[in-house]
Design a protein around this motif. Structure first.
Motif, PDB file in Angstrom:
ATOM      1  N   GLU A  57      -1.981  47.010  28.960  1.00  0.00           N
ATOM      2  CA  GLU A  57      -0.848  46.308  28.364  1.00  0.00           C
ATOM      3  C   GLU A  57      -0.082  47.245  27.422  1.00  0.00           C
ATOM      4  O   GLU A  57      -0.681  48.056  26.711  1.00  0.00           O
ATOM      5  CB  GLU A  57      -1.326  45.069  27.608  1.00  0.00           C
ATOM      6  N   CYS A  60       6.027  45.176  24.342  1.00  0.00           N
ATOM      7  CA  CYS A  60       7.108  44.488  25.052  1.00  0.00           C
ATOM      8  C   CYS A  60       7.971  43.793  24.002  1.00  0.00           C
ATOM      9  O   CYS A  60       7.453  43.058  23.151  1.00  0.00           O
ATOM     10  CB  CYS A  60       6.502  43.489  26.030  1.00  0.00           C
ATOM     11  N   TYR A  61       9.288  44.027  24.059  1.00  0.00           N
ATOM     12  CA  TYR A  61      10.197  43.528  23.032  1.00  0.00           C
ATOM     13  C   TYR A  61      11.168  42.521  23.640  1.00  0.00           C
ATOM     14  O   TYR A  61      11.773  42.789  24.678  1.00  0.00           O
ATOM     15  CB  TYR A  61      10.976  44.680  22.406  1.00  0.00           C
ATOM     16  N   GLU A  82       7.900  40.796  19.436  1.00  0.00           N
ATOM     17  CA  GLU A  82       7.074  41.784  20.126  1.00  0.00           C
ATOM     18  C   GLU A  82       5.776  41.151  20.608  1.00  0.00           C
ATOM     19  O   GLU A  82       5.165  40.338  19.921  1.00  0.00           O
ATOM     20  CB  GLU A  82       6.760  42.962  19.200  1.00  0.00           C
ATOM     21  N   ARG A  84       2.495  42.141  23.900  1.00  0.00           N
ATOM     22  CA  ARG A  84       1.995  43.173  24.810  1.00  0.00           C
ATOM     23  C   ARG A  84       1.863  42.569  26.200  1.00  0.00           C
ATOM     24  O   ARG A  84       1.506  41.385  26.354  1.00  0.00           O
ATOM     25  CB  ARG A  84       0.661  43.733  24.316  1.00  0.00           C
ATOM     26  N   ALA A  87       2.620  46.164  32.886  1.00  0.00           N
ATOM     27  CA  ALA A  87       3.891  46.465  33.540  1.00  0.00           C
ATOM     28  C   ALA A  87       4.112  45.620  34.787  1.00  0.00           C
ATOM     29  O   ALA A  87       5.231  45.148  35.043  1.00  0.00           O
ATOM     30  CB  ALA A  87       3.954  47.947  33.883  1.00  0.00           C
ATOM     31  N   PHE A  90       5.248  42.189  33.813  1.00  0.00           N
ATOM     32  CA  PHE A  90       6.624  42.243  33.328  1.00  0.00           C
ATOM     33  C   PHE A  90       7.606  42.296  34.492  1.00  0.00           C
ATOM     34  O   PHE A  90       8.608  41.581  34.515  1.00  0.00           O
ATOM     35  CB  PHE A  90       6.812  43.467  32.437  1.00  0.00           C
ATOM     36  N   TRP A 103      14.224  41.106  27.816  1.00  0.00           N
ATOM     37  CA  TRP A 103      13.001  41.764  27.379  1.00  0.00           C
ATOM     38  C   TRP A 103      12.985  43.209  27.870  1.00  0.00           C
ATOM     39  O   TRP A 103      13.565  43.525  28.910  1.00  0.00           O
ATOM     40  CB  TRP A 103      11.761  41.043  27.929  1.00  0.00           C
ATOM     41  N   GLN A 104      12.298  44.073  27.117  1.00  0.00           N
ATOM     42  CA  GLN A 104      12.101  45.460  27.523  1.00  0.00           C
ATOM     43  C   GLN A 104      10.667  45.863  27.201  1.00  0.00           C
ATOM     44  O   GLN A 104      10.133  45.495  26.148  1.00  0.00           O
ATOM     45  CB  GLN A 104      13.079  46.395  26.792  1.00  0.00           C
ATOM     46  N   LEU A 105      10.053  46.609  28.111  1.00  0.00           N
ATOM     47  CA  LEU A 105       8.680  47.078  27.935  1.00  0.00           C
ATOM     48  C   LEU A 105       8.694  48.597  27.863  1.00  0.00           C
ATOM     49  O   LEU A 105       9.359  49.254  28.660  1.00  0.00           O
ATOM     50  CB  LEU A 105       7.809  46.592  29.094  1.00  0.00           C
ATOM     51  N   TRP A 142      11.047  52.932  30.239  1.00  0.00           N
ATOM     52  CA  TRP A 142      11.400  51.574  29.805  1.00  0.00           C
ATOM     53  C   TRP A 142      11.605  50.689  31.033  1.00  0.00           C
ATOM     54  O   TRP A 142      12.377  51.038  31.928  1.00  0.00           O
ATOM     55  CB  TRP A 142      12.676  51.579  28.978  1.00  0.00           C
TER      56      TRP A 142
END
Length: 240
Positions: A57, A60-61, A82, A84, A87, A90, A103-105, A142
């Motif tokens: 993990e 992740c925002y 934030e 976790r 990928a 996500f 969201w962005q990881l 990202w």
């Protein structure tokens, strides 16, 4: 020429600066590259990259703003949450019904040797086609959902944004085209950014470019840039 060779593939991404702006030799010019992803060590698909990242993990925002803008800078404290997430999860969530997914990881390459080796191969491929620049170091991969944005900001060093999957829209402003106060206001509103970059008196220092898989954008130090995802996206960020 090999299909995935960056040889002679550099394209100027910005219109020539005219007399209204008075080109400033202190600032380099952004450039757009195509076909820079090398075959050796390259994840052949988004799924191959997800397999490489495995079940671990990562941070992740998520944006709490209606415009989907996400930043880890202090001025966005309270505007971003934030958690976790793996990928693969996500990427599945980002593809549910084509929905807006702000969201962005982030996967730091220093924490992932196999991914770092891939980034190093990209640096080797791009370096002959870059302006003279200090040594560049890889930073992070990202993963991002449709509608997520990295709001207008400047970086202290040079950078390359490599698009591995999906589509992103980047808008760039010359360092002399926007004041610090204007930058802060634009950062708070994508609508203000759209209005700002279409002003006739600013046309000399503003441009937009769409990044698709296999393309990469060179962003010289000091250039303001705002990057939005129009589809789920995977990007590699390289920094000096």
């Amino acid at each position: 020429m090999a299909a995935n060779s960056p040889e002679t593939t550099r394209r100027d991404a910005v219109r020539p600066l005219d007399d209204r702006g008075g080109a400033d030799p202190r600032w380099e010019v952004p450039a757009l590259f195509w076909n820079g992803l090398t075959e050796g060590g390259r994840p052949s698909s988004p799924q191959a990259l997800l397999d490489m990242l495995g079940p671990r993990e990562y941070p992740c925002y998520g944006s709490l703003r209606t415009d989907g803008s996400i930043s880890t800078a202090g001025d966005y404290r309270g505007k971003v949450v934030e958690q976790r997430m793996a990928a693969a999860r996500f990427w599945r969530e980002a593809h549910v019904g084509g929905r807006h997914y702000p969201w962005q990881l982030r996967v730091r390459l220093r924490d992932h040797p196999e991914l770092a080796a891939f980034a190093n191969s990209l640096l080797t491929a791009y370096r002959p086609y870059l302006p003279d620049t200090p040594r560049m170091e890889y930073s992070a991969v990202w993963l991002a959902g449709t509608g997520s944005r990295t709001p207008l900001h400047q970086d202290a060093g040079n950078g390359i944004l490599v698009q591995m999957a999906g589509v992103k829209l980047a808008r760039l402003l010359h360092p002399a085209a926007v004041s610090a106060d204007d930058c802060s206001r634009i950062r708070e509103s994508e609508r203000l950014l759209d209005s700002y970059v279409t002003r006739p008196e600013k046309a000399w220092g503003c441009f937009r470019v769409e990044l698709s898989p296999g393309s990469a954008l060179y962003i010289p130090r000091g250039w303001h840039h705002d990057v939005a995802c129009t589809t789920p996206s995977i990007s590699l960020v390289l920094r000096a």
